[in-house]
Structure formats: C-alpha cells, structure tokens
Design a protein around this motif. Sequence first.
Motif, PDB file in Angstrom:
ATOM      1  N   PHE A 188       8.852  11.001 -14.273  1.00 49.57           N
ATOM      2  CA  PHE A 188       8.285  11.430 -15.551  1.00 49.57           C
ATOM      3  C   PHE A 188       6.835  11.902 -15.405  1.00 49.57           C
ATOM      4  O   PHE A 188       6.486  12.996 -15.831  1.00 49.57           O
ATOM      5  CB  PHE A 188       8.349  10.304 -16.589  1.00 49.57           C
ATOM      6  N   VAL A 189       5.992  11.055 -14.786  1.00 55.42           N
ATOM      7  CA  VAL A 189       4.562  11.381 -14.782  1.00 55.42           C
ATOM      8  C   VAL A 189       4.243  12.592 -13.920  1.00 55.42           C
ATOM      9  O   VAL A 189       3.310  13.350 -14.215  1.00 55.42           O
ATOM     10  CB  VAL A 189       3.704  10.174 -14.334  1.00 55.42           C
ATOM     11  N   TYR A 190       5.000  12.826 -12.837  1.00 54.44           N
ATOM     12  CA  TYR A 190       4.718  13.989 -11.992  1.00 54.44           C
ATOM     13  C   TYR A 190       5.127  15.284 -12.676  1.00 54.44           C
ATOM     14  O   TYR A 190       4.604  16.359 -12.347  1.00 54.44           O
ATOM     15  CB  TYR A 190       5.418  13.858 -10.642  1.00 54.44           C
ATOM     16  N   ALA A 191       6.051  15.205 -13.625  1.00 56.57           N
ATOM     17  CA  ALA A 191       6.477  16.397 -14.354  1.00 56.57           C
ATOM     18  C   ALA A 191       5.695  16.580 -15.657  1.00 56.57           C
ATOM     19  O   ALA A 191       5.747  17.648 -16.276  1.00 56.57           O
ATOM     20  CB  ALA A 191       7.968  16.310 -14.667  1.00 56.57           C
ATOM     21  N   ALA A 192       4.972  15.549 -16.066  1.00 59.10           N
ATOM     22  CA  ALA A 192       4.239  15.603 -17.327  1.00 59.10           C
ATOM     23  C   ALA A 192       3.006  16.495 -17.204  1.00 59.10           C
ATOM     24  O   ALA A 192       2.469  16.683 -16.097  1.00 59.10           O
ATOM     25  CB  ALA A 192       3.826  14.197 -17.737  1.00 59.10           C
ATOM     26  N   PRO A 193       2.524  17.059 -18.300  1.00 59.26           N
ATOM     27  CA  PRO A 193       1.302  17.884 -18.249  1.00 59.26           C
ATOM     28  C   PRO A 193       0.079  17.031 -17.921  1.00 59.26           C
ATOM     29  O   PRO A 193       0.090  15.811 -18.135  1.00 59.26           O
ATOM     30  CB  PRO A 193       1.203  18.450 -19.666  1.00 59.26           C
ATOM     31  N   PRO A 194      -0.972  17.640 -17.379  1.00 60.87           N
ATOM     32  CA  PRO A 194      -2.176  16.891 -17.042  1.00 60.87           C
ATOM     33  C   PRO A 194      -2.770  16.227 -18.267  1.00 60.87           C
ATOM     34  O   PRO A 194      -2.603  16.694 -19.388  1.00 60.87           O
ATOM     35  CB  PRO A 194      -3.125  17.972 -16.485  1.00 60.87           C
ATOM     36  N   LEU A 195      -3.475  15.131 -18.044  1.00 60.31           N
ATOM     37  CA  LEU A 195      -4.130  14.453 -19.156  1.00 60.31           C
ATOM     38  C   LEU A 195      -5.260  15.332 -19.685  1.00 60.31           C
ATOM     39  O   LEU A 195      -6.032  15.917 -18.916  1.00 60.31           O
ATOM     40  CB  LEU A 195      -4.719  13.107 -18.693  1.00 60.31           C
ATOM     41  N   ALA A 196      -5.323  15.444 -20.997  1.00 57.09           N
ATOM     42  CA  ALA A 196      -6.370  16.281 -21.618  1.00 57.09           C
ATOM     43  C   ALA A 196      -7.723  15.585 -21.493  1.00 57.09           C
ATOM     44  O   ALA A 196      -7.824  14.377 -21.639  1.00 57.09           O
ATOM     45  CB  ALA A 196      -6.036  16.539 -23.078  1.00 57.09           C
ATOM     46  N   SER A 197      -8.731  16.380 -21.191  1.00 57.68           N
ATOM     47  CA  SER A 197     -10.079  15.819 -21.087  1.00 57.68           C
ATOM     48  C   SER A 197     -10.830  16.010 -22.408  1.00 57.68           C
ATOM     49  O   SER A 197     -10.683  17.044 -23.071  1.00 57.68           O
ATOM     50  CB  SER A 197     -10.852  16.501 -19.958  1.00 57.68           C
ATOM     51  N   LYS A 198     -11.590  15.026 -22.775  1.00 58.52           N
ATOM     52  CA  LYS A 198     -12.382  15.107 -24.012  1.00 58.52           C
ATOM     53  C   LYS A 198     -13.731  15.748 -23.721  1.00 58.52           C
ATOM     54  O   LYS A 198     -14.402  15.401 -22.764  1.00 58.52           O
ATOM     55  CB  LYS A 198     -12.579  13.705 -24.595  1.00 58.52           C
TER      56      LYS A 198
END
Length: 365
Positions: free
Chosen positions: A354-364
């Motif tokens: 799941f996590v390798y296919a998920a989009p990158p975490l958004a930066s604030k």
Amino acid sequence: MKRRAFLTSAGVGVAASTLAAPAIAQTNPEIKWRCASSFPKSLDTIYGGAEFVAKRVAELTDGKFQIRVFAGGEIVPALQVLDAVKDNTIECGHTVSYYYVGKDPTFAFDSAMPFGLNARQQNAWMRHGGGLELMREFFAGYNIVQFSAGNTGTQMGGWFRKEIKTVEDLKGLKFRIGGYAGTIMAKLGVVPQQIGGGDIYPALEKGTIDGAEWVGPYDDEKLGFNKVAKYYYYPGWWEGGPQVSFLTNKAQYEALPKQYKIALETACAEATLDMIARYDVQNMNALKSLVASGTQLRPYPNEVMQACYQAAIETYEAEAAKNEKFKKVYDQWRKFREDEYLWFRVAEYSFDRFVYAAPPLASKK
C-alpha cells in the motif's frame, strides 16, 4: 602496636596487589589477530564491516584484543579467505560464505539462497530459528566458528550491455555472479563467472564478461559499472538478504578469554545492524545519481523470473537427494521459509504494497 598493625595490614595489602597484578594480566592478555577481507578497501560499506568489528572489539576490551584488517588480495586472495582461516594461516576473515559453494552448496545457507530469505528473515533464522546451530555444526567440519557480521539487504540484479527480454537472451551470456545462483542460471544457458569485487570492472570493460552483478547502487557506482554497461536490472533474486560473515579459526577462537568471545560476538551483531542501515541510506542517493547519469533501470521480465525460480527448485531438490549435509539444513530452512512467508504476507507485505504505491506525503508550507 597500632603502628605495627598498620604496617602488617599494609604489607598484606601490598602483597595482595602484587599477587593480583599477574592474575589481571592473565585474564586480560594482549591478543593480535589478522583478518582477511574478501572486499577492496574502496567499498567502505562492505569492507568497512570488518573494520567496524575490529574497532568495537578493541573498544570493548580496552585495546587488549586487536584485529588488523587486510583487503582482498593483500595477504590472501579475495576468494580464498575460508581456506586461510580453516588452515590457521590467518586467525579470522570477513567474507560471504556463498563464495565457497564449489566446496559444498551448503555454504550458501550462511549467506543467501536464491528466492530465499530477506535480511530480516535471515537474521531471524540465524538468531532464533535454528540456523546458527545448523551452520555452526557445518562449519565445525572446516575448523571454523562463524558469526553474522553484516547484511546488504536485497541486492540489484546486475549490469548488462544489452536488454534481457526473454530466457533466450540468457543463453551463452558470460555473467559474473556469486554464490549458488551461478549453478541455477547455468541451467538456463548462462556461463557463470565468479570474480572478486576488485576485478569485475576490468573484466566487464574488456568484454571478458557480458554482464555482472555485485551489490547495489552505492557499491556499483563506486566500482564504475555504469560506465561500461547501460542496463541495470532488478531484483537480485539470488540475494534477498545476503549475510556477510566473520569467520574465526576454531582453535584460535576457543583459546580466547570468555570476555573477548563476548566482545567479538557483540561487535559482529552490531556490525550486522550497522551495515544494512548504511546501505539503506546510501543506496537511495546512489540510485538517483545513476539514473541521472543515463543508467536504464529494468525489471527482470516475469518469464525470466519464473524460469529462474523453477530452476532453483529443481537444483535444490537434486542437491538434497545426493548431499546429506545440504539436506539436513535445507529441510529445516525450507520449513522456516514457508512459515516466515506466511507471516510476512499478513502484515509486512500488505503494508509495503500500500505505502509504496501511495502518493508522497504532502508537505506543509
């Protein structure tokens, strides 16, 4: 009276300290070992594993137990470390046990079996799954006591000048590959070549070999393979979690004081954690650098992976039928592998997928 009693007690104290000094010296002797590595000094991560062990052993023994590390070829050829330790030519060595499968394929279990265990699973098998006991029994036949002292994590699948699209593309290919995988790939027409790390580049550059695998992006970039081969394949299915081992001559090891044995075991355990952590940090940056310089990343085609997997199973079954030492380890290892795969499918694999296919975490911002 008091003066006489004081002198008497002081005399006893002096005598006791005089007697104690030799005892302390005897329990903490100065010992110097030579360690032959199978790796060149330029590879600071894998060669550095032996230096890490030496440094920690010295620290844990107040400098009394010193291990001097020599690069592959300095005092012993890179692929002859095991023989040198066995024959007590040197006291210890830092190597990968699958280099010695020509003597007995059972050596591969101490490092990596194709389509076998990843780094965590290898560590689990060795420390709590019965692997260490089985391998110690096997190595005793070579006058050696071995320790886990490093792991690279899953390796890359090698460098090629031409793309590998089908199983047919493997036929006649002169490929530098270590360990038991060479035997397996030979079943598919590959001509395996076992060459020490420091000699791979010139062989690839001159065309003596058509392709080569080593470790991963960090080491491979240092060795310059991207300058003589364009295509970089993954994964290294033959090395899901290859263990690097510290081999000690049995007689030399048994002669060590207990606290020195503990220091050596502790240092090797720490080296295992340190090496894989360093590779996990350094490989990601090196891979970015390689791709930016023109390296073409390619996954092995599923057809090739399936053919290699089938060849591996056939090879193991054939060896187990004729080699009792191999069979003893293989039967236990295979059961452990099945149980570990069952567990890893439940949590580890589902998380990773799941996590390798998920989009990158958004930066604030």
